[in-house]
Design a protein around this motif. Structure first.
Motif, PDB file in Angstrom:
ATOM      1  N   ARG A 121      30.696 -32.740 -57.033  1.00 10.23           N
ATOM      2  CA  ARG A 121      31.090 -32.604 -58.435  1.00 10.23           C
ATOM      3  C   ARG A 121      32.821 -32.662 -58.744  1.00 10.23           C
ATOM      4  O   ARG A 121      33.290 -31.749 -58.051  1.00 10.23           O
ATOM      5  CB  ARG A 121      30.524 -31.469 -59.162  1.00 10.23           C
ATOM      6  N   ASP A 125      28.731 -28.840 -67.645  1.00  9.39           N
ATOM      7  CA  ASP A 125      28.056 -29.762 -66.854  1.00  9.39           C
ATOM      8  C   ASP A 125      28.831 -31.102 -66.908  1.00  9.39           C
ATOM      9  O   ASP A 125      28.703 -32.011 -66.154  1.00  9.39           O
ATOM     10  CB  ASP A 125      26.706 -29.944 -66.886  1.00  9.39           C
ATOM     11  N   SER A 129      31.131 -33.645 -66.095  1.00  9.21           N
ATOM     12  CA  SER A 129      31.919 -33.846 -64.824  1.00  9.21           C
ATOM     13  C   SER A 129      31.717 -35.403 -64.465  1.00  9.21           C
ATOM     14  O   SER A 129      31.068 -36.061 -64.846  1.00  9.21           O
ATOM     15  CB  SER A 129      31.407 -32.853 -63.720  1.00  9.21           C
ATOM     16  N   TYR A 138      30.289 -36.831 -60.985  1.00  8.96           N
ATOM     17  CA  TYR A 138      29.212 -36.685 -60.109  1.00  8.96           C
ATOM     18  C   TYR A 138      29.311 -37.809 -59.113  1.00  8.96           C
ATOM     19  O   TYR A 138      29.113 -38.798 -59.306  1.00  8.96           O
ATOM     20  CB  TYR A 138      27.736 -36.338 -60.347  1.00  8.96           C
TER      21      TYR A 138
END
Lengths: 115, 113
Positions: free
Chosen positions: B36, B87, B89, B91
């Protein structure tokens, strides 16, 4: 716990200037060392790596890095930067364990090269 | 080096929903990883995706939040469950063979509203 520290978070240079980006890590065992680069809008790419042997390693685009074990350092250098070197640079340290390889990344250094 | 693709490349999701990210590599690899990269920050390893067994999670990451599958040596998925704005982000998946260098995919840019 293993950690990686990059001293400069943002570096601004003019074209043809020399570059040195610092990277220090904290781990006393055997490590593998990497520099990755992320150009604007592109994904992370390997710039160079050190596993063993000659502590001075050469990578793509004229970059090199020197592993100094006594200083726990792996600094990145380039004698003359170009505008196209503008990117974010990440130092990473890898340890190979029974559970597989694990990379710890530094905070990253944003390099801006002005034409 | 291996050619790695990720789907989707980006997505905007509502809080409370889940998103599954796929990672496909063009050759068999020993190791697959999920990272991440939060805005303005470096990469943090979430877990190692193990083929045929449960993923190995890093401290601070749990299976209920980030379930991972790896059905074979060329494919893995990461699900971000019950999403919140935190969350948001990028990935990334990465691959490596034996004890070789890790190569990274293009990333999935996730925004949670």
């Amino acid at each position: 716990a293993q950690s990686v520290s990059q001293h400069n978070h943002h570096v601004i240079l003019s074209e043809a200037a020399s570059l040195e980006l610092g990277c220090n890590y904290s781990y006393g065992g055997t490590v593998n060392l990497f520099w990755y680069v992320q150009y604007p809008g592109q994904h992370l790419q390997l710039l160079l790596k050190y596993f063993s042997g000659d502590p001075l390693v050469k990578g793509i685009k004229g970059f090199e890095a020197e592993f100094i074990k006594s200083k726990f350092s792996f600094n990145l250098r380039k004698p003359s930067v170009q505008w196209s070197d503008t990117a974010e640079y990440f130092c990473a340290v890898g340890r190979w364990e029974t559970s597989g390889s694990r990379l710890t990344f530094g905070e990253g250094t944003q390099l801006t090269v002005n034409p | 080096s291996a050619v790695i693709s990720q789907k989707p490349s980006r997505d905007i999701c509502q809080r409370g929903t889940s998103l599954t990210i796929q990672c496909q590599v063009d050759s068999q690899v020993t190791m697959m990883f999920w990272y991440r990269q939060q805005p303005g920050q470096s990469l943090t390893l979430i877990a190692t995706a193990n083929q045929g067994s449960e993923a190995t999670y890093e401290s601070g990451f749990v299976i209920d939040k980030f379930p991972i599958s790896r059905p074979n040596l060329t494919f893995s998925t990461l699900t971000v469950s019950n999403m919140s704005p935190e969350d948001s982000s990028i990935y990334l998946c990465s691959v490596a063979s034996a004890q070789e260098t890790q190569y990274f995919g293009p990333g999935t840019r996730l925004l949670v509203l």
